[in-house]
Design an enzyme around this catalytic site. Structure first.
Site, PDB file in Angstrom:
ATOM      1  N   GLY A  14       0.770  -1.240   0.000  1.00  0.00           N
ATOM      2  CA  GLY A  14       0.000   0.000   0.000  1.00  0.00           C
ATOM      3  C   GLY A  14       0.800   1.289   0.000  1.00  0.00           C
ATOM      4  CG  MET A  93      -2.170  -7.934  -6.448  1.00  0.00           C
ATOM      5  SD  MET A  93      -1.492  -7.103  -7.899  1.00  0.00           S
ATOM      6  CE  MET A  93      -0.650  -8.474  -8.661  1.00  0.00           C
ATOM      7  CG  ASN A 110      -4.815  -0.145 -12.063  1.00  0.00           C
ATOM      8  OD1 ASN A 110      -4.575  -0.423 -10.880  1.00  0.00           O
ATOM      9  ND2 ASN A 110      -4.185  -0.746 -13.062  1.00  0.00           N
ATOM     10  CG  HIS A 112       0.463  -1.051 -15.497  1.00  0.00           C
ATOM     11  ND1 HIS A 112       0.279  -2.342 -15.036  1.00  0.00           N
ATOM     12  CD2 HIS A 112       1.359  -1.130 -16.510  1.00  0.00           C
ATOM     13  CE1 HIS A 112       1.035  -3.158 -15.745  1.00  0.00           C
ATOM     14  NE2 HIS A 112       1.697  -2.455 -16.652  1.00  0.00           N
ATOM     15  CG  ASP A 148      -2.462  -3.797 -16.579  1.00  0.00           C
ATOM     16  OD1 ASP A 148      -2.972  -3.275 -15.566  1.00  0.00           O
ATOM     17  OD2 ASP A 148      -1.708  -4.775 -16.521  1.00  0.00           O
ATOM     18  CB  ALA A 176       7.630   8.189 -11.152  1.00  0.00           C
ATOM     19  CD  GLU A 177       4.120   2.546  -9.355  1.00  0.00           C
ATOM     20  OE1 GLU A 177       3.164   2.239  -8.629  1.00  0.00           O
ATOM     21  OE2 GLU A 177       4.964   1.713  -9.721  1.00  0.00           O
TER      22      GLU A 177
HETATM   23  C1  GRF Z   1       2.631  -0.702  -7.767  1.00  0.00           C
HETATM   24  O1  GRF Z   1       3.818  -0.840  -8.471  1.00  0.00           O
HETATM   25  C2  GRF Z   1       1.476  -0.469  -8.693  1.00  0.00           C
HETATM   26  O2  GRF Z   1       1.825   0.243  -9.829  1.00  0.00           O
HETATM   27  C3  GRF Z   1       1.070  -1.859  -9.062  1.00  0.00           C
HETATM   28  O3  GRF Z   1       1.230  -2.611  -7.885  1.00  0.00           O
HETATM   29  C4  GRF Z   1       2.226  -2.006  -7.082  1.00  0.00           C
HETATM   30  C5  GRF Z   1       1.600  -1.766  -5.753  1.00  0.00           C
HETATM   31  O4  GRF Z   1       2.525  -1.223  -4.833  1.00  0.00           O
HETATM   32  N1  GRF Z   1      -0.265  -1.885  -9.603  1.00  0.00           N
HETATM   33  P1  GRF Z   1       2.014  -0.558  -3.502  1.00  0.00           P
HETATM   34  O5  GRF Z   1       1.176  -1.604  -2.784  1.00  0.00           O
HETATM   35  O6  GRF Z   1       1.214   0.641  -3.855  1.00  0.00           O
HETATM   36  O7  GRF Z   1       3.244  -0.227  -2.732  1.00  0.00           O
END
Ligand code: GRF
Length: 227
Positions: A14, A93, A110, A112, A148, A176-177
């Site tokens: 998370g 997931m 979402n 990715h 995706d 970056a996410e």
């Molecule tokens: C992230 O890399 C996200 O892009 C992918 O799953 C991973 C989840 O990581 N869908 P976290 O649980 O947010 O640390």
């Protein structure tokens, strides 16, 4: 300000969820995280959410066997209970059925860990390194029934460096996410994202107008993709 009520759906550690929670601590942020929902009791993110005072829900998919519709009904009930307006998948997931996704059309996002449409699916960093790409990154998109896929809201590009291994690259992409997810949610919550077929328009244009974004956003490092 009428802040949008957001649920974050997780299955694991998370860290993206935590980034959204952090962003929403700012009272001027247009969304509030009203619930974190996990399909796994052992998801590390549940503890992080609780430590931040966020209500958590467990909708354990194993309790429903192969009945995805029953699982999704329980998920929907949890979302309704918290009067959720926008759903953010963050390392969630489970594949969602077309029926569920359509119910939340343009209200479910979402993240990715790749520059879609490249490297859909799992092990994106390993595959990116194997393919020898020079630029990798992350994408926030609206969820559609196909995995995706769906209109791209924001992307961040990360240079692949000589000698990078999967772990190094994953760490830079993850950083970056965290930035683009809070940016993308902000844009959606402010009602600034529309779709034109398969692509997103931000403030009515394929590329966001940087002048209309608050100072400090990382828009120079991310873009919506136009075709
Ligand atoms: C992230 O890399 C996200 O892009 C992918 O799953 C991973 C989840 O990581 N869908 P976290 O649980 O947010 O640390």
């Amino acid at each position: 300000m009428n802040r949008k009520r957001v649920a974050v759906l997780i299955s694991g550690r998370g860290s993206n969820m935590a980034a959204l929670i952090e962003a929403a601590k700012d009272k001027t942020y247009p969304a509030e995280i009203v619930a974190v929902i996990s399909n796994r009791p052992d998801a590390g993110g549940l503890m992080v959410a609780r430590a931040n005072g966020i209500t958590t829900e467990l909708v354990d998919h194993t309790a429903f066997g192969k009945d995805r519709t029953a699982f999704e009904s329980a998920l929907q009930a949890a979302l309704e209970k918290h009067r959720v307006e926008i759903v953010c998948l963050a390392g969630f997931m489970r594949l969602l059925t077309a029926g569920f996704v359509k119910q939340w059309q343009h209200r479910i996002l979402n993240i990715h860990p790749a520059l879609l449409p490249a490297f859909k699916g799992l092990d994106t960093h390993r595959r990116a390194l194997e393919a020898g790409v020079k630029v990798h990154g992350a994408t926030v998109h609206f969820v559609v029934p196909e995995m995706d896929s769906g209109p791209i809201i924001a992307q961040a590009a990360v240079n692949v460096r000589p000698g990078d291994n999967e772990k190094d690259l994953a760490a830079r992409v993850l950083k970056a996410e965290h930035q683009i997810y809070s940016l993308a949610l902000k844009l959606v919550a402010e009602g600034r994202v529309n779709t034109d077929g398969d692509r997103c328009l931000i403030d009515g244009a394929p590329l966001p107008n940087t002048k209309t974004l608050a100072a400090g956003t990382i828009i120079p490092r991310c873009s919506s993709t136009g075709k």
